[in-house]
Design an enzyme around this catalytic site. Structure first.
Site, short mmCIF file in Angstrom:
data_model
loop_
_atom_site.label_atom_id
_atom_site.label_comp_id
_atom_site.label_asym_id
_atom_site.label_seq_id
_atom_site.Cartn_x
_atom_site.Cartn_y
_atom_site.Cartn_z
N ARG A 153 3.03 4.83 6.30
CA ARG A 153 3.44 4.13 7.53
C ARG A 153 3.92 2.70 7.28
NH1 ARG A 153 -2.27 5.28 10.24
NH2 ARG A 153 -2.79 4.75 8.07
N HIS A 187 -2.20 -3.78 5.07
CA HIS A 187 -2.00 -3.38 6.47
C HIS A 187 -3.34 -3.13 7.14
CE1 HIS A 187 -2.74 1.02 5.88
NE2 HIS A 187 -2.46 0.69 4.65
N CYS A 213 0.85 -1.19 0.00
CA CYS A 213 0.00 0.00 0.00
C CYS A 213 0.89 1.25 0.00
CB CYS A 213 -0.91 0.01 1.23
SG CYS A 213 -2.06 1.42 1.25
N CYS A 272 -6.21 0.00 6.92
CA CYS A 272 -5.99 0.59 5.58
C CYS A 272 -7.18 1.49 5.19
CB CYS A 272 -5.82 -0.52 4.55
SG CYS A 272 -5.46 0.10 2.89
N ASP A 312 0.47 3.79 1.66
CA ASP A 312 0.44 4.38 3.00
C ASP A 312 1.86 4.65 3.53
OD1 ASP A 312 0.24 4.59 5.96
OD2 ASP A 312 -1.87 4.15 5.60
CO CO Z 1 -3.49 1.29 2.98
#
Ligand code: CO
Length: 212
Positions: free
Chosen positions: A46, A98, A42, A101, A44
């Site tokens: 993090r 994750h 992803c 998400c 993302d």
């Molecule tokens: Co995500």
């Protein structure tokens, strides 16, 4: 100092530190790369592939998009997949989702994210519909979303197995293994959801390409 300048400053410090521990680090890596892993994760911020796996530059080939989706019409993803599998001959492909998400949560709801995001997240709605009974038996909405994260990863792994790129690599070299993992934002740990080794009869016959 402007925030982007801090990044450039930190880069200088990082490059210096890398050279201190290994004076040949950049010289070696600038010649070639031979990563053993392809990471489809992803976007993302993090969930950075190298940090969470304790790997260094040169060890993981990376593709990331919102909610780690393997879309069969995505030329970007498929060029990464083909290069990594056919040319770099990676031994493992990892689809990593994750918990928590945002993309998966958005797909689970009915909010209109005009328009490209609606298009992008549509495939997760399909995963939801296919697993509706199991998901709707989970009353806590966060738990339900987290289960959908796991089911989404599993679905994307299965989609990879259906591609001609993977079918060809399995037939010719008996690699790569395809793995589905989920990362916990709350504890920093990776959980294994599914692992598929190269073998026949993994996919429905309609997806099998002849003379590959
Ligand atoms: Co995500």
């Amino acid at each position: 100092m402007e925030s982007y300048k801090i990044l450039l400053k930190r880069n200088k410090q990082w490059a210096g530190k890398m050279l201190e521990t290994d004076p040949e680090f950049f010289t070696g890596l600038s010649q070639t790369q031979k990563p053993e892993f392809l990471w489809i994760g992803c976007s993302d911020s993090r969930v950075p592939a190298n940090e969470v796996t304790g790997t260094r530059p040169g060890e993981i080939f990376v593709h990331r998009n919102i909610a780690n989706i393997v879309l069969h019409t995505d030329v970007n993803l498929f060029s990464v997949l083909e290069y990594a599998v056919t040319h770099l001959k990676v031994k493992h492909v990892i689809v990593c989702g994750h918990y928590g998400c945002g993309g998966v949560k958005a797909a689970m709801g009915n909010q209109n994210f005009d328009q490209v995001l609606n298009m992008w997240l549509r495939v997760i709605k399909d995963v939801y519909r296919q697993n509706k009974d199991e998901l709707e038996a989970i009353t806590d909405l966060n738990d339900r979303a987290n289960r959908l994260v796991e089911l989404n990863v599993k679905d994307q792994v299965e989609k990879l197995c259906k591609t001609s790129v993977i079918q060809k690599a399995w037939k010719e070299g008996n690699i790569p293994c395809i793995h589905g993992w989920v990362y916990g934002l709350h504890d920093g740990k990776l959980k294994e959801i599914i692992s598929i080794k190269p073998k026949k009869n993994v996919i429905d016959p309609v997806y099998v390409y002849e003379d590959i």
